[in-house]
Motif scaffolding. Structure first.
Motif, short mmCIF file in Angstrom:
data_model
loop_
_atom_site.label_atom_id
_atom_site.label_comp_id
_atom_site.label_asym_id
_atom_site.label_seq_id
_atom_site.Cartn_x
_atom_site.Cartn_y
_atom_site.Cartn_z
N GLU A 149 22.60 -17.46 -1.84
CA GLU A 149 21.15 -17.20 -2.31
C GLU A 149 20.20 -17.30 -1.36
OE1 GLU A 149 21.34 -20.01 -5.61
OE2 GLU A 149 22.20 -18.71 -7.07
N ARG A 153 17.22 -14.05 -0.21
CA ARG A 153 15.71 -14.31 -0.63
C ARG A 153 15.02 -14.37 0.62
NH1 ARG A 153 17.49 -19.65 -2.54
NH2 ARG A 153 16.95 -21.13 -1.00
N PRO A 154 13.65 -14.18 0.47
CA PRO A 154 12.86 -14.06 1.95
C PRO A 154 12.98 -15.25 2.52
CG PRO A 154 11.57 -13.12 -0.05
CD PRO A 154 12.79 -13.76 -0.63
N SER A 159 7.81 -15.31 4.51
CA SER A 159 6.70 -15.85 3.87
C SER A 159 5.40 -15.82 4.82
CB SER A 159 6.91 -17.22 3.29
OG SER A 159 8.03 -17.28 2.53
N THR A 178 17.72 -9.55 3.50
CA THR A 178 18.97 -10.01 3.66
C THR A 178 19.44 -9.51 5.06
OG1 THR A 178 19.98 -7.84 3.03
CG2 THR A 178 19.52 -9.26 1.29
#
Length: 264
Positions: A149, A153-154, A159, A178
């Motif tokens: 997971e 995600r980023p 970010s 990814t």
């Protein structure tokens, strides 16, 4: 006064609040060797710090994406301080000689630091995308799920890109999260403007460089500790030990922040 049939609630104490009975009884030695307790305690403390860094990193990503400079800088500085403590703990571990470690090493069976799911998750949060890490985690297991997971995600750098965009820079945030971050001349040109403006975003960028350097310092100290303890022996659990660890050295997580420095 307690009503009839009502259970008495035990007053919260230092021990119960911190769960010290569980914590202090979780060191399950497999030998009578004096140094095994140190080995276990050090690694348990590492796992607690990894847990805290993951907690802080999630908070950091949220604040970066909101464009909150002050909270982002404070959180980055906390992560950096924790990382320094984690690196310093290697000094304690290195008080154990090779012969002292060898005295109980065989009792570790297949267990290995390579199996630290929290560290693998942290690497993924920082941007590593390497499915070879799944070799240590069975299909369908909770640890594999968390790492997977995190890879989907980023990352922290994604970010940061979102933060730059919110801060008014023309950053292209449309990338496949990814995949690992690849150096981008276009982004480096924007980073030159960030550093030239010398505002909050440049401070955030420098804190990320500190984080990248801190992680590289951790990797270097880790590999040297392994070399001085077991040399080039195969690691527990069948890992290649120091041979593998050397391949992780000097690989920046945020390559653009390093590439741009020659142009500042």
């Amino acid at each position: 006064m307690t009503e009839p049939g009502q259970a008495t609630q035990e007053a919260l104490s230092y021990t119960s609040y911190l769960g010290l009975d569980e914590v202090l009884n979780s060191q399950r030695l497999r030998s009578d060797e004096h140094d095994e307790l140190l080995f276990i305690v050090i690694h348990q403390v590492y796992e607690l710090w990894f847990k805290q860094i993951l907690h802080e990193a999630a908070f950091l990503q949220t604040n970066l994406e909101k464009g909150n400079t002050a909270h982002s800088i404070r959180t980055l500085r906390r992560i950096l301080t924790i990382l320094k403590v984690a690196v310093a703990q290697i000094d304690v571990l290195e008080t154990m000689t090779p012969s002292q470690f060898t005295s109980f090493r065989a009792r570790l069976d297949a267990s290995s630091g390579f199996q630290s799911a929290q560290f693998r998750e942290l690497e993924a949060v920082l941007g590593r995308r390497d499915e070879r890490v799944f070799a240590h985690y069975p299909e369908g297991g909770e640890q594999r799920k968390r790492i997977s997971e995190a890879m989907a995600r980023p990352s922290l750098f994604d970010s940061f890109l979102a933060y730059l965009k919110v801060s008014g820079y023309a950053v292209d945030c449309d990338r496949d999260v990814t995949r690992s971050v690849e150096p981008s001349p276009a982004l480096q040109a924007i980073l030159l403007d960030v550093y030239s403006d010398d505002g909050g975003p440049s401070v955030v960028a420098e804190c990320l460089v500190d984080l990248d350097e801190g992680m590289q310092e951790w990797r270097y100290r880790h590999v040297k500790m392994v070399e001085r303890t077991i040399g080039d022996k195969t690691g527990t659990g069948g890992s290649s030990g120091a041979t593998y660890l050397r391949t992780t050295l000097f690989q920046p997580m945020f390559p653009d922040l390093w590439a741009v420095r020659s142009r500042l």
